[in-house]
Scaffold this motif. Sequence first.
Motif, short mmCIF file in Angstrom:
data_model
loop_
_atom_site.label_atom_id
_atom_site.label_comp_id
_atom_site.label_asym_id
_atom_site.label_seq_id
_atom_site.Cartn_x
_atom_site.Cartn_y
_atom_site.Cartn_z
N SER A 8 30.56 38.08 -34.69
CA SER A 8 30.13 36.72 -34.34
C SER A 8 28.83 36.38 -35.06
O SER A 8 27.97 37.25 -35.27
CB SER A 8 29.90 36.61 -32.84
N ILE A 10 25.05 35.15 -35.47
CA ILE A 10 23.88 35.36 -34.61
C ILE A 10 23.06 34.08 -34.55
O ILE A 10 22.72 33.50 -35.58
CB ILE A 10 23.01 36.52 -35.14
N SER A 37 32.26 31.83 -31.17
CA SER A 37 31.45 32.66 -30.26
C SER A 37 30.22 33.13 -31.03
O SER A 37 30.26 33.29 -32.26
CB SER A 37 32.25 33.85 -29.74
N GLU A 39 26.37 35.59 -30.92
CA GLU A 39 25.43 36.53 -30.31
C GLU A 39 24.06 35.85 -30.26
O GLU A 39 23.76 35.00 -31.10
CB GLU A 39 25.35 37.82 -31.11
N ALA A 41 19.99 36.43 -30.31
CA ALA A 41 18.98 37.42 -30.68
C ALA A 41 17.61 36.78 -30.77
O ALA A 41 17.45 35.65 -31.25
CB ALA A 41 19.35 38.07 -32.02
N GLU A 45 14.46 42.28 -26.37
CA GLU A 45 15.58 42.20 -25.43
C GLU A 45 15.08 41.58 -24.13
O GLU A 45 14.13 42.08 -23.51
CB GLU A 45 16.14 43.59 -25.17
N ARG A 62 20.04 45.70 -33.70
CA ARG A 62 21.47 45.53 -33.91
C ARG A 62 21.80 45.68 -35.40
O ARG A 62 20.92 45.63 -36.24
CB ARG A 62 21.94 44.18 -33.38
#
Length: 399
Positions: A8, A10, A37, A39, A41, A45, A62
């Motif tokens: 996917s 980002i 879809s 991610e 970032a 985190e 990642r």
Amino acid sequence: MKPSAAPSPILFGAFDRHNFGDLLFPHLITALLPERSFEFAGLAERDLRVFGGHQVVALGARPQANRLIHVGGELLTCSAWQAAVMLLDPAEAAAAIALYDDDPAAAAEWAAKQLGTARRIPYVAGRDVLAPSGRLIFNAVGGVEWASLAAAQREEVKTALGQADWVSVRDHVTQDALRVEGIDVPLCPDPAVMVAECFGEVILEHQQHDAVKAMRDAFPQGYLACQFSADFADDASLDVLANGLSRVMAGTGLGVALFRAGAAPWHDDPALVEKLLYRLSPGSVRLFPSLHLWDICALIAASRGVIGSSLHGRIVALAFGLPRVSLMPPQQGGRPDKRAAFAETWEPDVLPRSIAVDRIEPAVMQALAVPASVLQENAASLRAHYLQSQAQWVGMLLP
């Protein structure tokens, strides 16, 4: 054997901390591109879902990305020191500032360790985070204080922008600064101009929640949503702000709902909101307690207008066709102002830009007098402009 699905894209930005506009960006991109879809970032985190945000992974933790979109915001000039402090809780931030604020070299070293990256402007990612055939996109980013960056910081950002497949910026000040550097990029309104179209139903639903309903019940004649940052911490600024708001309330009959647009360090201080509350007449002002993204949007959408130092408070008001007045921090001096830069680029001249706090009363009266049709036409025009710009890069997300 069935081939594995492509990774996917980002979405990358400063939505790893509580700030109104940054929390909005990934919602807007996913709503505008529902067939894809993504991610999410940032630099750290974090789980911001309790505030209406996203669960965010650290970009450095990642694998290399195939496609990365910088989702928006004042990313081009946010230093590693600023980014690292704003990812701390208030007590940790105060300790870090006490240790490093007067020692830039030590601050930079500490920030690099905190963030796990040597990038001097860490929310600007270059091709080193991408797979060899990856796509790199900067969507409506800002950097009005470009001239204040050190030469090494500017070179780092210029390198990343030069490697990108698409770059747009959200204001003429940033565009002009980059043009001087030999980087000519188009303008695109901030993605938040799309919030009413993308999330109108969600926001309408949140207007029925307790926090917003309490404001509407308290001020049946209507209210102005008001916010201000920690830049207004001195007593003189608070006194002038209180005086201006009191005059506006007396002249309009409207109430004032005080809200916070950011809980991250160097954003909005709850103690200052309380100090202002004590300076205003009881019954004419209420504290809006929620920090939830959609509650804040709902508060603004249900208001008669917005007064504040938050750029995205202004832009959400714009998206709903509402009057807005931006407050210029007292320390601004001659430095470029991102609120004024955005308004100058995209809004009708009849609307006030970014004003000194002692100009609240005339600026609010000016904004309230602007015809609703002018405000609605401005919002519709910027929605169309944003979609035209997005169409230029969306095909780059294909595997």
